[in-house]
Design a protein around this motif. Sequence first.
Motif, PDB file in Angstrom:
ATOM      1  N   CYS A  36       0.823  -1.202   0.000  1.00 12.63           N
ATOM      2  CA  CYS A  36       0.000   0.000   0.000  1.00 12.63           C
ATOM      3  C   CYS A  36       0.861   1.258   0.000  1.00 12.63           C
ATOM      4  CB  CYS A  36      -0.899  -0.001   1.232  1.00 12.63           C
ATOM      5  SG  CYS A  36      -1.924   1.474   1.382  1.00 12.63           S
ATOM      6  N   THR A  37       0.464   2.241  -0.796  1.00 11.17           N
ATOM      7  CA  THR A  37       1.021   3.589  -0.756  1.00 11.17           C
ATOM      8  C   THR A  37      -0.111   4.510  -0.359  1.00 11.17           C
ATOM      9  OG1 THR A  37       2.601   3.095  -2.506  1.00 11.17           O
ATOM     10  CG2 THR A  37       2.103   5.417  -2.118  1.00 11.17           C
ATOM     11  N   TYR A  38       0.149   5.399   0.607  1.00 14.84           N
ATOM     12  CA  TYR A  38      -0.874   6.339   1.079  1.00 14.84           C
ATOM     13  C   TYR A  38      -0.686   7.696   0.424  1.00 14.84           C
ATOM     14  CZ  TYR A  38      -1.796   3.041   4.861  1.00 14.84           C
ATOM     15  OH  TYR A  38      -2.125   1.931   5.584  1.00 14.84           O
ATOM     16  N   GLY A  39      -1.810   8.372   0.183  1.00 10.91           N
ATOM     17  CA  GLY A  39      -1.765   9.725  -0.332  1.00 10.91           C
ATOM     18  C   GLY A  39      -1.388  10.705   0.761  1.00 10.91           C
ATOM     19  N   ARG A  40      -0.766  11.811   0.367  1.00 18.00           N
ATOM     20  CA  ARG A  40      -0.363  12.859   1.303  1.00 18.00           C
ATOM     21  C   ARG A  40      -0.830  14.210   0.793  1.00 18.00           C
ATOM     22  NH1 ARG A  40       1.163  11.689   6.213  1.00 18.00           N
ATOM     23  NH2 ARG A  40       2.381  13.567   6.300  1.00 18.00           N
ATOM     24  N   GLY A  41      -0.894  15.161   1.689  1.00 21.65           N
ATOM     25  CA  GLY A  41      -1.222  16.516   1.299  1.00 21.65           C
ATOM     26  C   GLY A  41      -0.018  17.273   0.809  1.00 21.65           C
ATOM     27  N   ASP A  42       1.203  16.769   1.094  1.00 25.01           N
ATOM     28  CA  ASP A  42       2.398  17.501   0.722  1.00 25.01           C
ATOM     29  C   ASP A  42       3.185  16.833  -0.398  1.00 25.01           C
ATOM     30  OD1 ASP A  42       3.184  15.380   2.305  1.00 25.01           O
ATOM     31  OD2 ASP A  42       4.014  16.606   3.904  1.00 25.01           O
ATOM     32  N   ASP A  43       3.910  15.759  -0.116  1.00 25.14           N
ATOM     33  CA  ASP A  43       4.813  15.184  -1.115  1.00 25.14           C
ATOM     34  C   ASP A  43       4.184  14.172  -2.058  1.00 25.14           C
ATOM     35  OD1 ASP A  43       4.537  13.009   0.539  1.00 25.14           O
ATOM     36  OD2 ASP A  43       6.617  12.927   1.156  1.00 25.14           O
ATOM     37  N   GLY A  44       2.989  13.712  -1.785  1.00 24.31           N
ATOM     38  CA  GLY A  44       2.285  12.901  -2.750  1.00 24.31           C
ATOM     39  C   GLY A  44       2.344  11.400  -2.603  1.00 24.31           C
ATOM     40  N   ALA A  45       3.113  10.867  -1.687  1.00 26.06           N
ATOM     41  CA  ALA A  45       3.105   9.418  -1.461  1.00 26.06           C
ATOM     42  C   ALA A  45       3.926   9.118  -0.213  1.00 26.06           C
ATOM     43  CB  ALA A  45       3.684   8.670  -2.657  1.00 26.06           C
ATOM     44  N   THR A  46       3.467   8.163   0.572  1.00 21.88           N
ATOM     45  CA  THR A  46       4.167   7.814   1.807  1.00 21.88           C
ATOM     46  C   THR A  46       3.737   6.427   2.261  1.00 21.88           C
ATOM     47  OG1 THR A  46       4.647   8.554   4.058  1.00 21.88           O
ATOM     48  CG2 THR A  46       2.409   8.868   3.283  1.00 21.88           C
ATOM     49  N   ASN A  47       4.355   5.962   3.328  1.00 20.61           N
ATOM     50  CA  ASN A  47       3.988   4.677   3.907  1.00 20.61           C
ATOM     51  C   ASN A  47       3.064   4.829   5.105  1.00 20.61           C
ATOM     52  OD1 ASN A  47       5.540   3.195   2.074  1.00 20.61           O
ATOM     53  ND2 ASN A  47       7.379   3.528   3.266  1.00 20.61           N
ATOM     54  N   GLU A  48       2.698   6.046   5.453  1.00 21.91           N
ATOM     55  CA  GLU A  48       1.823   6.330   6.594  1.00 21.91           C
ATOM     56  C   GLU A  48       0.615   7.141   6.140  1.00 21.91           C
ATOM     57  OE1 GLU A  48       2.308   5.260   9.736  1.00 21.91           O
ATOM     58  OE2 GLU A  48       4.118   4.205   9.094  1.00 21.91           O
ATOM     59  N   PRO A  49      -0.551   6.910   6.727  1.00 25.64           N
ATOM     60  CA  PRO A  49      -1.728   7.713   6.369  1.00 25.64           C
ATOM     61  C   PRO A  49      -1.565   9.177   6.794  1.00 25.64           C
ATOM     62  CG  PRO A  49      -2.339   5.821   7.736  1.00 25.64           C
ATOM     63  CD  PRO A  49      -0.860   5.858   7.672  1.00 25.64           C
ATOM     64  N   ASP A  50      -2.164  10.078   6.047  1.00 24.75           N
ATOM     65  CA  ASP A  50      -2.160  11.519   6.334  1.00 24.75           C
ATOM     66  C   ASP A  50      -3.361  11.834   7.214  1.00 24.75           C
ATOM     67  OD1 ASP A  50      -2.470  14.280   6.295  1.00 24.75           O
ATOM     68  OD2 ASP A  50      -1.913  14.472   4.199  1.00 24.75           O
ATOM     69  N   GLN A  51      -3.128  12.417   8.382  1.00 26.17           N
ATOM     70  CA  GLN A  51      -4.214  12.762   9.297  1.00 26.17           C
ATOM     71  C   GLN A  51      -4.369  14.272   9.453  1.00 26.17           C
ATOM     72  OE1 GLN A  51      -2.903  10.544  12.738  1.00 26.17           O
ATOM     73  NE2 GLN A  51      -4.016   8.735  12.071  1.00 26.17           N
ATOM     74  N   LEU A  52      -3.745  15.052   8.544  1.00 23.48           N
ATOM     75  CA  LEU A  52      -3.763  16.506   8.674  1.00 23.48           C
ATOM     76  C   LEU A  52      -4.469  17.241   7.549  1.00 23.48           C
ATOM     77  CD1 LEU A  52      -0.055  17.057   9.787  1.00 23.48           C
ATOM     78  CD2 LEU A  52      -2.087  16.914  11.238  1.00 23.48           C
ATOM     79  N   ASN A  53      -4.587  16.633   6.374  1.00 25.53           N
ATOM     80  CA  ASN A  53      -5.051  17.352   5.188  1.00 25.53           C
ATOM     81  C   ASN A  53      -6.342  16.766   4.629  1.00 25.53           C
ATOM     82  OD1 ASN A  53      -2.675  19.194   4.676  1.00 25.53           O
ATOM     83  ND2 ASN A  53      -1.661  17.208   4.818  1.00 25.53           N
ATOM     84  N   ASN A  54      -7.195  17.648   4.085  1.00 29.27           N
ATOM     85  CA  ASN A  54      -8.417  17.185   3.439  1.00 29.27           C
ATOM     86  C   ASN A  54      -8.254  17.135   1.916  1.00 29.27           C
ATOM     87  OD1 ASN A  54      -8.443  19.994   3.176  1.00 29.27           O
ATOM     88  ND2 ASN A  54     -10.674  20.023   2.995  1.00 29.27           N
ATOM     89  N   ALA A  55      -7.023  17.171   1.466  1.00 25.73           N
ATOM     90  CA  ALA A  55      -6.679  16.923   0.066  1.00 25.73           C
ATOM     91  C   ALA A  55      -5.428  16.055   0.094  1.00 25.73           C
ATOM     92  CB  ALA A  55      -6.424  18.222  -0.681  1.00 25.73           C
ATOM     93  N   GLU A  56      -5.512  14.892  -0.528  1.00 27.49           N
ATOM     94  CA  GLU A  56      -4.396  13.956  -0.538  1.00 27.49           C
ATOM     95  C   GLU A  56      -4.109  13.538  -1.968  1.00 27.49           C
ATOM     96  OE1 GLU A  56      -5.109  10.703   2.144  1.00 27.49           O
ATOM     97  OE2 GLU A  56      -5.537  12.048   3.821  1.00 27.49           O
ATOM     98  N   LYS A  57      -2.823  13.349  -2.274  1.00 29.14           N
ATOM     99  CA  LYS A  57      -2.445  12.972  -3.635  1.00 29.14           C
ATOM    100  C   LYS A  57      -1.432  11.852  -3.613  1.00 29.14           C
ATOM    101  CE  LYS A  57       1.117  16.501  -3.829  1.00 29.14           C
ATOM    102  NZ  LYS A  57       1.608  17.679  -4.497  1.00 29.14           N
ATOM    103  N   ILE A  58      -1.435  11.101  -4.688  1.00 27.09           N
ATOM    104  CA  ILE A  58      -0.407  10.090  -4.941  1.00 27.09           C
ATOM    105  C   ILE A  58       0.147  10.377  -6.329  1.00 27.09           C
ATOM    106  CG2 ILE A  58       0.066   7.645  -5.366  1.00 27.09           C
ATOM    107  CD1 ILE A  58      -2.126   6.978  -3.340  1.00 27.09           C
ATOM    108  N   HIS A  59       1.450  10.533  -6.425  1.00 25.73           N
ATOM    109  CA  HIS A  59       2.105  10.698  -7.716  1.00 25.73           C
ATOM    110  C   HIS A  59       3.162   9.612  -7.846  1.00 25.73           C
ATOM    111  CE1 HIS A  59       4.113  12.240 -11.221  1.00 25.73           C
ATOM    112  NE2 HIS A  59       5.254  12.144 -10.562  1.00 25.73           N
TER     113      HIS A  59
END
Length: 143
Positions: A64-87
Amino acid sequence: VYLADRIQFGEGCKTIFTFRITEPKPFDAQLAWVDYPGTTDSDQTAPKLVNDLDLELYTSDTSCTYGRGDDGATNEPDQLNNAEKIHMAFLPQGTYKLVVNCANVPHSSLEGGAAALYVKGAFDPDAVEVKRIGPPIVKITVR
């Protein structure tokens, strides 16, 4: 390009979008939602979501890759942003699942919220399969 608008969300629900990448090309996914209003007694100096949705990309080997509000992909879920992206620079050919996971949703989309998903990549948008799992989303009226 694939666009899913007015995605319903509620506690314990997931919406799964299954698609097949036909050739290795760049891939982008963006999830955005209108969050439920916070209260005035909550900590106003720290970012806080009322409803926390997660954008998750599962490869054919179930990693699994999680979306982020900043860099666009991570191994942890984003709990801060209401816009998430995966690139991704590219995805190999294969079948993938893009999941909108309702991680913590005390107020469903029926209480004044909306979510949308935008996906761009080398796949047939007409062949995307959509499945919603979880309890029914119902509006409760208190008198």
